[in-house]
Design a protein around this motif. Sequence first.
Motif, PDB file in Angstrom:
ATOM      1  N   ILE A 129      -7.298   5.677   2.988  1.00 34.14           N
ATOM      2  CA  ILE A 129      -7.295   5.283   4.396  1.00 34.14           C
ATOM      3  C   ILE A 129      -7.105   6.502   5.280  1.00 34.14           C
ATOM      4  O   ILE A 129      -7.793   6.662   6.301  1.00 34.14           O
ATOM      5  N   LEU A 130      -6.206   7.401   4.906  1.00 33.63           N
ATOM      6  CA  LEU A 130      -6.017   8.631   5.667  1.00 33.63           C
ATOM      7  C   LEU A 130      -7.291   9.471   5.657  1.00 33.63           C
ATOM      8  O   LEU A 130      -7.735   9.951   6.709  1.00 33.63           O
ATOM      9  N   ASN A 131      -7.905   9.649   4.492  1.00 32.62           N
ATOM     10  CA  ASN A 131      -9.131  10.443   4.396  1.00 32.62           C
ATOM     11  C   ASN A 131     -10.256   9.834   5.220  1.00 32.62           C
ATOM     12  O   ASN A 131     -11.031  10.549   5.859  1.00 32.62           O
ATOM     13  N   THR A 132     -10.339   8.515   5.234  1.00 34.72           N
ATOM     14  CA  THR A 132     -11.365   7.835   6.030  1.00 34.72           C
ATOM     15  C   THR A 132     -11.133   8.051   7.517  1.00 34.72           C
ATOM     16  O   THR A 132     -12.080   8.303   8.273  1.00 34.72           O
ATOM     17  N   LEU A 179       1.253  10.506  -2.011  1.00 38.17           N
ATOM     18  CA  LEU A 179       0.545   9.397  -1.386  1.00 38.17           C
ATOM     19  C   LEU A 179      -0.012   8.460  -2.447  1.00 38.17           C
ATOM     20  O   LEU A 179      -0.483   8.908  -3.498  1.00 38.17           O
ATOM     21  N   THR A 180       0.017   7.170  -2.176  1.00 36.81           N
ATOM     22  CA  THR A 180      -0.642   6.217  -3.057  1.00 36.81           C
ATOM     23  C   THR A 180      -2.153   6.330  -2.871  1.00 36.81           C
ATOM     24  O   THR A 180      -2.632   6.956  -1.922  1.00 36.81           O
ATOM     25  N   LYS A 181      -2.901   5.710  -3.756  1.00 40.14           N
ATOM     26  CA  LYS A 181      -4.363   5.708  -3.611  1.00 40.14           C
ATOM     27  C   LYS A 181      -4.767   5.068  -2.292  1.00 40.14           C
ATOM     28  O   LYS A 181      -5.674   5.553  -1.606  1.00 40.14           O
ATOM     29  N   GLU A 182      -4.086   3.983  -1.937  1.00 40.78           N
ATOM     30  CA  GLU A 182      -4.404   3.295  -0.699  1.00 40.78           C
ATOM     31  C   GLU A 182      -4.130   4.179   0.515  1.00 40.78           C
ATOM     32  O   GLU A 182      -4.941   4.261   1.446  1.00 40.78           O
ATOM     33  N   PHE A 226       0.816  -1.210   0.000  1.00 36.59           N
ATOM     34  CA  PHE A 226       0.000   0.000   0.000  1.00 36.59           C
ATOM     35  C   PHE A 226       0.853   1.266   0.000  1.00 36.59           C
ATOM     36  O   PHE A 226       0.348   2.356  -0.247  1.00 36.59           O
ATOM     37  N   LEU A 227       2.128   1.129   0.318  1.00 31.78           N
ATOM     38  CA  LEU A 227       3.003   2.280   0.511  1.00 31.78           C
ATOM     39  C   LEU A 227       3.672   2.710  -0.786  1.00 31.78           C
ATOM     40  O   LEU A 227       3.793   1.932  -1.740  1.00 31.78           O
ATOM     41  N   GLY A 287     -11.304   5.041  -8.858  1.00 33.90           N
ATOM     42  CA  GLY A 287     -11.011   4.166  -9.985  1.00 33.90           C
ATOM     43  C   GLY A 287     -11.501   4.731 -11.300  1.00 33.90           C
ATOM     44  O   GLY A 287     -11.401   5.933 -11.561  1.00 33.90           O
ATOM     45  N   SER A 288     -12.092   3.885 -12.108  1.00 41.06           N
ATOM     46  CA  SER A 288     -12.568   4.307 -13.429  1.00 41.06           C
ATOM     47  C   SER A 288     -13.886   5.071 -13.310  1.00 41.06           C
ATOM     48  O   SER A 288     -14.539   5.056 -12.262  1.00 41.06           O
ATOM     49  N   GLU A 289     -14.265   5.715 -14.394  1.00 41.94           N
ATOM     50  CA  GLU A 289     -15.544   6.428 -14.414  1.00 41.94           C
ATOM     51  C   GLU A 289     -16.702   5.455 -14.192  1.00 41.94           C
ATOM     52  O   GLU A 289     -17.677   5.785 -13.514  1.00 41.94           O
TER      53      GLU A 289
END
Length: 266
Positions: free
Chosen positions: A74-77, A67-70, A58-59, A237-239
């Motif tokens: 997780i941080l935003n959550t 930051l990666t998507k992961e 994830f890093l 992710g995708s549209e």
Amino acid sequence: MEETIYSVTAGIIKSLDSDLESSYTKSILAELRNSINRDNDYSGIVWQLLFDKLPKDFLNNHRDGNLTKEESVILNTLQLYSVHQQGKNESVNLEEKEYVNDAGHFCVQYDGHNYHLDMKKSSDDQFTNHRVFQDASKLSKYVEEWASNFDKHSPNFDKSSSNEKKYTINFGGSLSNYRARLNDKTALDRRFNTMMAASTYEEFLNNLRHIIKIVKSKSTVQINYPKLAKDLYEFMGSEKDREKLQLIWSQSYYFKHNTGENSNEK
């Protein structure tokens, strides 16, 4: 077992929930709230919480300051959770065992009211057939019939998983439970519709934060934050992924609690 966005987020929140009254937990939650909209200018305790708990895949192995998507979802959550948790002694997280039935040829998700079944003819296809069920027994019967046509030699096939009946509630479903108790739903509906029309992740996240603040001040609604993290990842992710998420949340949110809704049940 492979770690997922759901399981990692659930583990972090569970560790915080286990000692909500401690000064350490309170300081972490305060720093998470203070980190909102600060463009990666976070305190060390936020980075420690994030990087100590995340698996290596994830890093950001490039260490280029992004930051990666992961990492982001997780941080935003956790930031959203910290806003919701402020001033409360009991956890605002709806702790559920995650179960999304994905056996290679079908995927089932529960929005709190309805079961959404997506199907495909082979492991190489995209999920193109969609059905909605209100009754779990009808869903199980349909899945059993569908499973009889599966390629039993597919490495993704796991027929035993079709017997599971535990599903997770999404944010739209949690908000629907709160909405059902309102005399005037206009303001909440307007905010929700604005969020559903968001075309960027940042816009979506900002509206989500405002809704959580509204719910926090008015009610004791719990939210499945690990599921929310997973959904935020889908939104990035995708549209097609984003549109599907918006549809499922809307279906959950506008569910009529006092009437039997029509569906395309088998």
